[in-house]
Structures are given as C-alpha cells and as structure tokens.
Design an enzyme around this catalytic site. Structure first.
Site, PDB file in Angstrom:
ATOM      1  N   ASP A 247       9.285   2.918   0.056  1.00 30.75           N
ATOM      2  CA  ASP A 247       8.221   3.503   0.876  1.00 30.75           C
ATOM      3  C   ASP A 247       8.425   3.058   2.325  1.00 30.75           C
ATOM      4  O   ASP A 247       8.237   1.896   2.665  1.00 30.75           O
ATOM      5  CB  ASP A 247       6.855   3.058   0.329  1.00 30.75           C
TER       6      ASP A 247
ATOM      7  N   TYR B 112       0.852  -1.188   0.000  1.00 32.65           N
ATOM      8  CA  TYR B 112       0.000   0.000   0.000  1.00 32.65           C
ATOM      9  C   TYR B 112       0.886   1.235   0.000  1.00 32.65           C
ATOM     10  O   TYR B 112       1.869   1.288   0.747  1.00 32.65           O
ATOM     11  CB  TYR B 112      -0.893  -0.006   1.245  1.00 32.65           C
TER      12      TYR B 112
ATOM     13  N   LYS C 294       3.852   8.837   9.454  1.00 32.14           N
ATOM     14  CA  LYS C 294       3.576   8.241  10.766  1.00 32.14           C
ATOM     15  C   LYS C 294       4.535   8.697  11.870  1.00 32.14           C
ATOM     16  O   LYS C 294       4.323   9.738  12.464  1.00 32.14           O
ATOM     17  CB  LYS C 294       3.548   6.722  10.639  1.00 32.14           C
TER      18      LYS C 294
HETATM   19  C1  LIG Z   1       3.530   2.040   3.402  1.00 29.29           C
HETATM   20  C2  LIG Z   1       2.545   3.165   3.380  1.00 29.29           C
HETATM   21  N1  LIG Z   1       2.678   4.110   2.442  1.00 29.29           N
HETATM   22  C3  LIG Z   1       1.833   5.160   2.388  1.00 29.29           C
HETATM   23  C4  LIG Z   1       0.794   5.272   3.288  1.00 29.29           C
HETATM   24  C5  LIG Z   1      -0.143   6.436   3.202  1.00 29.29           C
HETATM   25  O1  LIG Z   1       0.029   7.295   4.289  1.00 29.29           O
HETATM   26  P1  LIG Z   1      -1.140   8.268   4.747  1.00 29.29           P
HETATM   27  O2  LIG Z   1      -2.203   7.407   5.325  1.00 29.29           O
HETATM   28  O3  LIG Z   1      -0.493   9.181   5.732  1.00 29.29           O
HETATM   29  O4  LIG Z   1      -1.594   8.995   3.527  1.00 29.29           O
HETATM   30  C6  LIG Z   1       0.628   4.304   4.276  1.00 29.29           C
HETATM   31  C7  LIG Z   1      -0.472   4.392   5.247  1.00 29.29           C
HETATM   32  O5  LIG Z   1      -0.769   3.487   5.975  1.00 29.29           O
HETATM   33  C8  LIG Z   1       1.523   3.214   4.329  1.00 29.29           C
HETATM   34  O6  LIG Z   1       1.408   2.243   5.235  1.00 29.29           O
END
Ligand SMILES: Cc1ncc(COP(=O)(O)O)c(C=O)c1O
Length: 455
Positions: A255, A160, A293
């Site tokens: 990511d 994700y 986060k």
């Molecule tokens: C690996 C990863 N990338 C991107 C995101 C997106 O972050 P946000 O919810 O702050 O938009 C998340 C959210 O859980 C994530 O786990």
C-alpha cells in the site's frame, strides 16, 4: 481531574469562546456534518479544540476563516507535495475543466497518467485508476482473493488501508485518534477473515503462514507505515513479506497510497530498491500496489496496479468486477499529471532537503529543551514521537507516545501560525514550497515550546 484532562478541557473552552467557535462556522458544521467534518481525523479530537475552516491555500500556506495565515504541515494528508495552488497544476486543471468535466469514456490523460506511474514505478505493469485509496485497496484484495481462491488477508496493526470493512481492524491513526480499535458495523465474519500481526515481526509472519498458509490470499502492508506516526520498516521486512507470499502462492499488496511518489520519486519501494541495488542485493517486488494522494495532486485519483497477469483479471478482461462512474476523471487526472510533471528529480531533491532540514532542526530544538523524543523516518516522510526514547516499530510502541504533550505542541504552534496535523499519529508533510525561511519559522516556534507537566 488529571493535568492532561484539565489541559484538554481548557483548550476546548477557550476555542469555543472565539467567534469561530460555538456561534460561528463550527456550530453550523456540527449541525449538518456528523462531528462537523467529512473525515474523522479533520476533527481535533486528538488534540482538543475546534477546527476553524480553511478558506484558501497558496504554496506552503493556508488561510483560515478567521483570516489567519498558517504554515501548513498537513498538505491535504500528503497529496499536496507541490504546495497549494501550484501555478502549473492550476493551469492544467483550468484547461481540462474548460474541455468538459467528465465523459464516462477513456481519455488520453488517463493513459498518460498510467504510463507515467509505470515509468516511475516498474512493478506497476498495468494500472487501473479509481478515485480513492479505499477503492484501490479494496480492489486489490478482491483481485488477490479471486486469483488465489482463498479468503484470508493478513494486515499489520497500526497500518491503515482505507475504510473498507476487511481493513478496519487495528487500523492506525484515524481510529487511534478517535480511541477505537475497530469500527462498529464490521461483521464478525468479515473481521474473522483478517489476520492482524504486529508490524515488523518476521516470526509472527512466519507463524501466520505456518498456521494459515493455504488460506492466505494476501498480505497487505503500507510500504512504510505512516498512519501510526512514521515508522521505518525494519531491514528485510518487506522482502520477507515478498518471500512468504511468493512461497505460499499468496499476493503481496504494497500500500503506497501515502508513500507513493511522496517518500521518494518511486515511493517507498524505490527507497528500498535503491538501497538493495547499492548493496548488491535483489530488491523485493510487490505483486499489487495501491496509490492515491500525490497521483491526484489534490483531486480524487487513486490506482491499483501491479503484475499484468493479476491486473488482467479485472473486468472487462477478466472475472473480477470493479467500476467507477468518475474513475480517471479528466480534471482530476490533469491535476495528477501536472503534479507528477512538476515533481521531477530536482523537485524531489528539494522536498528531500526541506524534510531533512526540518526534521533535524526540530529534533535539535527539542533536545536542547530537554524534551525526550524519537524521530520516525521513511524516505522524505517523518514524524516525532514525544516521550519515546526509541523510534517505534509496532503500534503498541507508537501508542506509548505522549499524546497530551503533542496536543500542547499542536496548539502552541497553531497560535504561532503553524498548522501541524491534529493527531500525534500522522506525518509532518512538507512540500516543494517549504523553503528555508519557512522552516526557520517553524523551528523557532518549536524551540519556544515547553511540554505540560504530566499528572
Ligand atoms: C496507506 C493508506 N492507504 C489507504 C488510504 C485510504 O485512502 P483514501 O483516504 O483516499 O480512501 C490511506 C489514507 O490516508 C492511506 O494512508
């Protein structure tokens, strides 16, 4: 009706009868917020029942609107590594708020937070602060496309990367819990620019480069997947992505929105860097990296960072436009800085020890009860896959877990004062505040659980 559906229906009806159910907060929430929530995975669609709103958090505990105290294993989906309302973080936020909430101009806090990120994560040569992980990945892809002049992005099924259109294809937990593979509203032409591969499959990666190499702008991967449950990247997989992208002139976007400063002090990259250095090999290096986060400590801060030459293509230096009214907000930055300050080497060692203890003890309790399960682990992150004998690597394997058994475990623990993530596809998040006594309580509750009989 199968045993599983009967079980789900029972949970839903039982929850509706409570004062917090049909006539209480839940009804008010559903009457104004689509699905009663502001982010889909907060709804309990994956486990059945109706969530009770949370009124406060302190250390490892949450208190809900029914006045129940719960040991929290969600931790704001990873952000709350220091525990709720950590005194140092709260003090920093109060102090910052007293000086003004937002200026729309650079502050010293932003510079310091960016420096702190680089100090802990060397590939982050330049840092642009944004407010959400979604903005960070979206910006990283725009940068990659601008730098390469190419259109395709390669992603892995079950990873994700937020809810920007190019990434909403085979995107893991939220979508898996909601039972949808891809989001409606993503145009066919956008989806056609995303190549989806099975996670961990080096051959598929090589074939994608052989077929589309000249069109691939970027490969994006969670440094360790944690949105299909926690998956340990197969040996050499991240290094293979780095190598393919380097050879093809594409950009590797790691990511680390979830894993950054959470899986270890330098994210999951740091975990693999330390292992590489210990074995005398060269660590892989991402071109761009995204954070979120933990760097906001519970307030909205995220970042895109990486190679200076790529990052300096961002406006106002370069032609890639990106902006945000509240980017680097001083109060949010203060929470992030205070969180990183609290999270020194000793604190990371404590979180690591708590995670090890909980993971091992829960696994042991499940084994003693004869419950088939596998443990997924990446640094201090972990999750359990009920019904699987081997820790999965691909999303297809992760999807084979027994989600009905997880739903049963979720409600069993909730009744005993432990809040698990409301989805089998999420990590169990521990914080600095999860001490041995708290862990023992969780393990005791798990050891009293028996899975429902499958139809
Ligand atoms: C690996 C990863 N990338 C991107 C995101 C997106 O972050 P946000 O919810 O702050 O938009 C998340 C959210 O859980 C994530 O786990």
């Amino acid at each position: 009706m199968s045993a599983t559906s009967r079980f789900r229906a029972l949970l839903t009806t039982a929850a509706m009868r409570t004062p917090q159910g049909r006539d209480g907060w839940a009804a008010r929430a559903s009457a104004i917020l689509p699905g009663g929530v502001n982010s889909p995975v907060r709804a309990w669609n994956g486990v059945g029942g109706i969530p009770i709103p949370i009124t406060s958090g302190s250390g490892a505990y949450l208190t809900d609107a029914a006045g129940r105290r719960l040991i929290d294993l969600v931790g704001s989906w990873g952000a709350g590594i220091a525990g709720h309302a950590h005194p140092q973080v709260v003090k920093a936020v109060r102090r910052a708020a007293g000086k003004g909430l937002s200026f729309g101009a650079t502050t010293l806090g932003e510079v310091t937070l960016a420096e702190q990120i680089r100090e802990r994560y060397a590939p982050a040569e330049r840092v642009r602060l944004v407010s959400t992980g979604t903005e960070a990945t979206m910006t990283a892809l725009r940068l990659a496309r601008a730098a390469t002049g190419r259109d395709l992005v390669v992603k892995f099924s079950g990873c994700y990367h937020g809810h920007a259109d190019p990434f909403l294809v085979a995107a893991g937990s939220g979508l898996a819990t909601a039972g949808v593979a891809d989001s409606a509203g993503v145009t066919a032409s956008t989806a056609a620019e995303t190549v989806v591969l099975p996670y961990g499959d080096q051959q598929a990666l090589a074939e994608a480069f052989a077929r589309h190499g000249e069109r691939i702008a970027a490969v994006i991967a969670e440094a360790a997947p944690a949105n299909m449950g926690v998956v340990c990247p197969p040996d050499g997989f991240n290094a293979a992505i780095a190598e393919h992208t380097r050879k093809a002139g594409a950009v590797f976007i790691a990511d680390e929105v979830l894993t950054g400063f959470r899986a270890g002090p330098s994210g999951y990259w740091g975990v693999e860097r330390d292992a590489a250095l210990a074995s005398g090999t060269q660590p892989w290096v991402p071109d761009l990296v995204t954070f979120g986060k933990v760097i906001g400590g519970g307030l909205p801060v995220a970042a895109v960072a990486g190679r200076a030459d790529l990052m300096e293509q961002l406006a106002p230096l370069g032609p890639v436009y990106q902006a945000g009214t509240l980017s680097g907000n001083p109060v949010a930055v203060a929470a992030g800085l205070a969180t990183l300050t609290v999270m020194d080497a000793t604190a990371y060692a404590r979180v690591g020890a708590a995670a090890d203890r909980l993971r091992e003890a829960v696994s042991q309790a499940l084994t003693q009860a004869g419950i088939v399960h596998a443990v997924g682990r990446a640094g201090t992150l972990f999750s359990f896959f009920l019904g699987l004998e081997q820790a999965p690597v691909t999303f297809a394997q992760a999807a084979g877990q027994d989600t009905a058994a997880y739903a049963s475990l979720f409600h069993h623990l909730r009744e005993r004062g432990v809040a698990l993530p409301p989805s089998a596809f999420e990590a169990w998040f521990v914080s600095l505040a999860h001490d041995n006594a708290i862990i023992d309580r969780i393990v005791d509750a798990v050891s009293r659980w028996r899975p429902p009989v499958r139809a």
